[in-house]
Every structure is written in structure tokens, then in C-alpha cells.
Design an enzyme around this catalytic site. Structure first.
Site, PDB file in Angstrom:
ATOM      1  N   TYR A   1       0.946  -1.339  -0.087  1.00 39.78           N
ATOM      2  CA  TYR A   1       0.098   0.020  -0.051  1.00 39.78           C
ATOM      3  C   TYR A   1       0.891   1.424   0.066  1.00 39.78           C
ATOM      4  O   TYR A   1       1.899   1.367   0.708  1.00 39.78           O
ATOM      5  CB  TYR A   1      -1.018   0.038   1.311  1.00 39.78           C
ATOM      6  CG  TYR A   1      -2.096  -0.882   1.193  1.00 39.78           C
ATOM      7  CD1 TYR A   1      -2.343  -1.741  -0.071  1.00 39.78           C
ATOM      8  CD2 TYR A   1      -2.837  -1.438   2.246  1.00 39.78           C
ATOM      9  CE1 TYR A   1      -3.491  -2.580  -0.129  1.00 39.78           C
ATOM     10  CE2 TYR A   1      -3.970  -2.264   2.092  1.00 39.78           C
ATOM     11  CZ  TYR A   1      -4.073  -3.020   0.839  1.00 39.78           C
ATOM     12  OH  TYR A   1      -5.144  -3.614   0.849  1.00 39.78           O
TER      13      TYR A   1
ATOM     14  N   SER B   1     -13.477  -2.968  -0.039  1.00 41.18           N
ATOM     15  CA  SER B   1     -14.268  -1.838  -0.941  1.00 41.18           C
ATOM     16  C   SER B   1     -15.868  -1.837  -0.679  1.00 41.18           C
ATOM     17  O   SER B   1     -16.707  -2.181  -1.629  1.00 41.18           O
ATOM     18  CB  SER B   1     -14.147  -2.198  -2.381  1.00 41.18           C
ATOM     19  OG  SER B   1     -12.772  -1.661  -2.951  1.00 41.18           O
ATOM     20  N   PRO B   2     -16.116  -1.923   0.596  1.00 34.64           N
ATOM     21  CA  PRO B   2     -17.787  -1.875   0.819  1.00 34.64           C
ATOM     22  C   PRO B   2     -18.453  -0.864   0.238  1.00 34.64           C
ATOM     23  O   PRO B   2     -19.756  -1.083   0.098  1.00 34.64           O
ATOM     24  CB  PRO B   2     -17.703  -1.882   2.605  1.00 34.64           C
ATOM     25  CG  PRO B   2     -16.605  -0.903   2.862  1.00 34.64           C
ATOM     26  CD  PRO B   2     -15.515  -1.421   1.685  1.00 34.64           C
TER      27      PRO B   2
ATOM     28  N   ALA C   1     -17.834  -0.008  -2.821  1.00 33.82           N
ATOM     29  CA  ALA C   1     -17.299  -0.217  -4.221  1.00 33.82           C
ATOM     30  C   ALA C   1     -16.580   0.970  -4.533  1.00 33.82           C
ATOM     31  O   ALA C   1     -16.654   1.650  -5.677  1.00 33.82           O
ATOM     32  CB  ALA C   1     -18.709  -0.040  -5.212  1.00 33.82           C
ATOM     33  N   GLY C   2     -15.581   1.258  -3.871  1.00 27.21           N
ATOM     34  CA  GLY C   2     -14.531   2.209  -3.905  1.00 27.21           C
ATOM     35  C   GLY C   2     -15.228   3.809  -3.978  1.00 27.21           C
ATOM     36  O   GLY C   2     -14.546   4.575  -4.917  1.00 27.21           O
ATOM     37  N   GLY C   3     -16.323   3.979  -3.435  1.00 29.44           N
ATOM     38  CA  GLY C   3     -17.217   5.102  -3.679  1.00 29.44           C
ATOM     39  C   GLY C   3     -18.282   5.338  -4.481  1.00 29.44           C
ATOM     40  O   GLY C   3     -18.930   6.394  -4.568  1.00 29.44           O
TER      41      GLY C   3
HETATM   42  N1  LIG Z   1      -7.533  -7.769   0.222  1.00 29.13           N
HETATM   43  C1  LIG Z   1      -7.561  -6.985  -1.076  1.00 29.13           C
HETATM   44  O1  LIG Z   1      -7.395  -7.320  -2.075  1.00 29.13           O
HETATM   45  C2  LIG Z   1      -8.053  -5.464  -0.861  1.00 29.13           C
HETATM   46  C3  LIG Z   1      -8.344  -4.631  -2.009  1.00 29.13           C
HETATM   47  C4  LIG Z   1      -8.613  -3.460  -1.984  1.00 29.13           C
HETATM   48  C5  LIG Z   1      -8.890  -2.798  -0.667  1.00 29.13           C
HETATM   49  N2  LIG Z   1      -8.658  -3.478   0.609  1.00 29.13           N
HETATM   50  C6  LIG Z   1      -8.789  -3.156   1.798  1.00 29.13           C
HETATM   51  O2  LIG Z   1     -10.170  -2.715   1.784  1.00 29.13           O
HETATM   52  C7  LIG Z   1     -10.081  -1.130   2.263  1.00 29.13           C
HETATM   53  C8  LIG Z   1     -11.261  -0.399   1.910  1.00 29.13           C
HETATM   54  O3  LIG Z   1     -11.277  -0.478   0.474  1.00 29.13           O
HETATM   55  P1  LIG Z   1     -11.833   0.832  -0.591  1.00 29.13           P
HETATM   56  O4  LIG Z   1     -10.770   2.051  -0.109  1.00 29.13           O
HETATM   57  O5  LIG Z   1     -11.652   0.431  -1.781  1.00 29.13           O
HETATM   58  O6  LIG Z   1     -13.147   0.872   0.383  1.00 29.13           O
HETATM   59  P2  LIG Z   1     -14.250   2.019  -0.241  1.00 29.13           P
HETATM   60  O7  LIG Z   1     -15.176   2.358   1.046  1.00 29.13           O
HETATM   61  O8  LIG Z   1     -15.341   1.005  -1.048  1.00 29.13           O
HETATM   62  O9  LIG Z   1     -13.808   2.890  -0.953  1.00 29.13           O
HETATM   63  C9  LIG Z   1     -13.224   4.174  -0.499  1.00 29.13           C
HETATM   64  C10 LIG Z   1     -13.408   5.382  -1.443  1.00 29.13           C
HETATM   65  O10 LIG Z   1     -14.799   5.682  -1.433  1.00 29.13           O
HETATM   66  C11 LIG Z   1     -15.003   7.132  -0.936  1.00 29.13           C
HETATM   67  N3  LIG Z   1     -16.040   6.916   0.176  1.00 29.13           N
HETATM   68  C12 LIG Z   1     -16.227   6.370   1.285  1.00 29.13           C
HETATM   69  N4  LIG Z   1     -17.234   6.712   1.732  1.00 29.13           N
HETATM   70  C13 LIG Z   1     -18.013   7.690   1.238  1.00 29.13           C
HETATM   71  C14 LIG Z   1     -19.261   8.286   1.270  1.00 29.13           C
HETATM   72  N5  LIG Z   1     -19.860   8.278   2.428  1.00 29.13           N
HETATM   73  N6  LIG Z   1     -19.508   9.322   0.337  1.00 29.13           N
HETATM   74  C15 LIG Z   1     -18.444   9.731  -0.434  1.00 29.13           C
HETATM   75  N7  LIG Z   1     -17.485   8.920  -0.927  1.00 29.13           N
HETATM   76  C16 LIG Z   1     -16.950   7.994  -0.086  1.00 29.13           C
HETATM   77  C17 LIG Z   1     -13.766   7.368  -0.472  1.00 29.13           C
HETATM   78  O11 LIG Z   1     -13.742   8.900  -0.393  1.00 29.13           O
HETATM   79  P3  LIG Z   1     -13.488   9.740   0.731  1.00 29.13           P
HETATM   80  O12 LIG Z   1     -11.865   9.511   1.407  1.00 29.13           O
HETATM   81  O13 LIG Z   1     -13.346  11.158   0.285  1.00 29.13           O
HETATM   82  O14 LIG Z   1     -14.431   9.491   1.689  1.00 29.13           O
HETATM   83  C18 LIG Z   1     -12.827   6.636  -1.037  1.00 29.13           C
HETATM   84  O15 LIG Z   1     -12.301   7.230  -2.386  1.00 29.13           O
HETATM   85  C19 LIG Z   1      -8.609  -0.836   1.936  1.00 29.13           C
HETATM   86  O16 LIG Z   1      -8.258   0.495   2.606  1.00 29.13           O
HETATM   87  C20 LIG Z   1      -7.685  -1.860   2.115  1.00 29.13           C
HETATM   88  O17 LIG Z   1      -7.554  -2.081   3.497  1.00 29.13           O
HETATM   89  C21 LIG Z   1      -8.137  -4.848   0.250  1.00 29.13           C
END
Ligand SMILES: NC(=O)c1ccc[n+]([C@@H]2O[C@H](COP(=O)([O-])OP(=O)(O)OC[C@H]3O[C@@H](n4cnc5c(N)ncnc54)[C@H](OP(=O)(O)O)[C@@H]3O)[C@@H](O)[C@H]2O)c1
Length: 301
Positions: A58, A212-213, A215-217
Site C-alpha cells: 500500500y 471496498s464496501p 465499491a470504491g465510493g
Molecule cells: N484484500 C484486498 O485485495 C484489498 C483490495 C482493496 C482494498 N482492500 C482493503 O479494503 C479497504 C477499503 O477499500 P476501499 O478503499 O476500496 O473502500 P471503499 O469504502 O469502497 O472506497 C473508499 C473510497 O470511497 C469514498 N467514500 C467512502 N465513503 C464515502 C461516502 N460516504 N461518500 C462519498 N464517498 C465515499 C472514499 O472517499 P473519501 O476518502 O473522500 O471518503 C474513497 O475514495 C482498503 O483500505 C484496504 O485496506 C483490500
């Protein structure tokens, strides 16, 4: 309300039911300074989120180190938090021309030592194999997992993005229970509900972590009609329950009997707080299926 802990009875271990993810730490518009990361860790702890999900790769291999600098400056945090990290992905660069996976015993050991060093801790709570390696040898992996646990450097090993057969293959030769399978899952990625991933978790007695709960936003910036209708339905339920759409979204994960653990990706402190409060807004079975239906664009058979 504080985020509760979720127990792993086979492991005599618990983590917070929501985990904070470190993948996007370096993308925070407010920076990734020691002060900013400390503020984020404190915010998580204030709401009961005590578990942090790292990976060696990361932030271009720098986020573990950024986090470690905070632990070095505030060592009392070490006893308050739990650290998960991952290894096994090799990105192309000066050392290798080709992206690949490495689950050899030498590489797993090397990665664990490197994560301990960068994070400035003596023990890692959980280490996950980041991706299933087509060349993985479960006997070799089990041997090194066992040795590292006996040395006291890691408490539990698990996997990420494994199919059910890959999980079963490794578990069948590894004497200790693998702690989790961390997989992609959201309203826009529902396969684990139907491909046996979550069934296997119940069968083997572990809780899946879900990445990505939101779906990455994308849930909050919909692009298609189906995505827009999904957000609208989240907003309708939120209005009915007097909360926000993200709280309904995170609550949706809580209905599953496998005990899913969403990994939060937001860099926004208010959104961390909002997520932490999702436990106050439980969804009925019908509400749960309504969201599944709108997000998949079809009713269940
Ligand atoms: N095991 C694996 O292969 C793998 C792969 C990917 C990720 N992960 C883990 O999973 C974690 C979470 O994944 P993710 O970052 O993709 O999670 P996510 O919550 O699906 O996506 C985060 C993105 O969504 C935006 N977001 C979240 N809540 C929001 C809201 N209420 N309104 C508007 N935008 C929102 C965030 O922007 P803001 O920051 O502006 O809120 C950020 O850009 C990672 O940090 C990592 O630890 C694991």
C-alpha cells in the site's frame, strides 16, 4: 454507540466489527503526515475501531512506514490497536520485470520481517496472503506460518481473495485455523453471497473481512441507472430511519450470519464516525433483500 468487537472463538481473538483500511492513506487530501494519521487513528479508537488493515504494497510500499512513524512517536497506541497486514504481491520494478505472486517460505518470512520493521511493532496480529498464487505450495506455506507463529512474530495467518477450493486446499494441510478470507464484497459485487465464499466461512467458523464496501465510493457517485436507483433506495431507508445513506449501507453488511467485517476506505473523519454509528440502524430481512434486488437489477428467483 461504540463499534463492538467480533470474536473469533477458534482463535481466542477479537477485532473491531469495522476495520480501518490503509490502502488510500497516502491519497488523503489533508496529507499523510504523522499528525494527520495520528488524528485518524484516534478518531477510529474514539468510536471503537481498533483494527487497521495494511498490506506491504500500500502507498507504493510506504504506508506501513508512514503508520509506523506514528507508532514510534506514540508508542502507547501499540497496546490499543490490532494490526493486519498482507504479503505476496510482487510489483514490477527494478528488481522484477513482471508482476507476480510469491508465496514461497523465503518471501513470506522476508515480508513479515519487513512489515514488523516498518510498522515498528514486535508482533503482527494477523498476516494475510494477499492473492491466491497459482504456484502456491500449501505444505511450504503451512510450515513457514507455523514457524513464524512459534517465533512469536505473528499471531494468526489468513488469506485474501481466495476461492473456496483454494481456501480448503491450504486449510487441509495447515494445522491451525486460518483466521479469515478477505474478499471484495458490496452491493455492486455480490458474488461471495452465491459462490460459496460466505457459506464456507460459516462452515469453517471464521468471519470474512470485506473490502471496498462502498465499491470504491461508486455507491455514492452512481454512473448507471441501477447504481442511481440503489443510492436512492439507500436514501429512502435513511430518511425513514432518521440516519444517513452510508449508515444504511454499512448496516446492510451486518445481517449476514457469517459475521462480515467491512474494511473502511474513507479518509474523511466524519465518514468514519458515521460508519461507526451504523449499528443503531438495523435492517429487516425485507429491507436487506430490497437493497440486493435494486443493486442487482433483478429480484431473486
Ligand atoms: N484484500 C484486498 O485485495 C484489498 C483490495 C482493496 C482494498 N482492500 C482493503 O479494503 C479497504 C477499503 O477499500 P476501499 O478503499 O476500496 O473502500 P471503499 O469504502 O469502497 O472506497 C473508499 C473510497 O470511497 C469514498 N467514500 C467512502 N465513503 C464515502 C461516502 N460516504 N461518500 C462519498 N464517498 C465515499 C472514499 O472517499 P473519501 O476518502 O473522500 O471518503 C474513497 O475514495 C482498503 O483500505 C484496504 O485496506 C483490500
Amino acid at each position: 454507540m461504540m463499534v463492538p468487537q467480533i470474536e473469533f472463538p477458534k482463535h481466542n481473538f477479537s477485532i473491531s466489527r469495522l476495520v480501518y483500511g490503509i490502502w488510500r492513506l497516502h491519497e488523503d487530501p489533508l496529507g499523510a503526515t504523522v499528525e494527520r494519521i495520528y488524528e485518524k487513528i484516534q478518531t477510529c479508537l474514539n468510536f471503537g475501531i481498533d483494527t487497521f488493515d495494511h498490506a506491504d504494497i500500500y502507498g507504493d510500499f510506504e504506508n506501513e512506514e508512514r503508520f509506523g512513524r506514528v507508532l514510534e512517536k506514540h508508542p502507547s497506541l501499540k497496546s490499543k490497536i490490532k494490526i493486519i497486514t498482507k504479503c505476496g504481491i510482487q510489483v514490477p520494478g527494478s528488481k522484477f520485470p513482471t508482476k507476480h505472486y510469491n508465496t514461497s517460505k523465503e518471501h513470506i518470512r522476508y515480508s513479515v520481517e519487513r512489515s514488523l520493521h516498518k510498522l515498528k511493532v514486535d508482533v503482527l496480529d494477523v498476516v494475510l496472503i494477499h492473492r491466491p498464487d497459482p504456484l502456491m505450495d500449501p505444505y511450504e506455506m503451512s510450515e513457514v506460518f507455523d514457524a513464524i507463529i512459534k517465533e512469536g512474530k505473528v499471531k494468526h495467518f489468513g488469506v485474501s481473495n481466495f476461492t473456496t477450493t483454494q481456501f480448503q486446499m491450504l486449510q487441509s494441510v495447515y494445522d491451525r485455523p486460518l483466521i479469515t478470507n478477505q474478499v471484495e464484497f458490496s452491493l455492486f459485487c455480490t458474488e461471495p453471497l452465491f459462490d460459496g465464499t460466505f457459506d464456507q466461512a460459516i462452515q469453517f467458523g471464521f468471519h470474512p473481512m470485506v473490502w471496498s464496501p462502498t465499491a470504491g465510493g461508486r455507491i455514492f457517485s452512481p454512473k448507471t441507472d441501477t447504481e442511481t436507483q440503489t443510492l436512492q433506495k439507500l436514501q429512502v431507508f435513511a430518511k425513514e430511519k432518521g440516519c444517513s445513506a452510508d449508515q444504511i449501507l454499512y448496516s446492510w453488511f451486518l445481517n449476514h450470519p457469517a459475521g462480515l467485517i467491512p474494511v473502511l476506505g474513507t479518509n474523511d473523519l466524519k465518514r468514519i464516525q458515521s460508519a461507526a454509528e451504523c449499528f443503531s440502524y438495523p435492517l429487516t430481512r425485507v429491507e436487506w433483500f430490497t437493497l440486493l434486488e435494486v443493486a442487482r437489477g433483478r429480484e431473486v428467483a
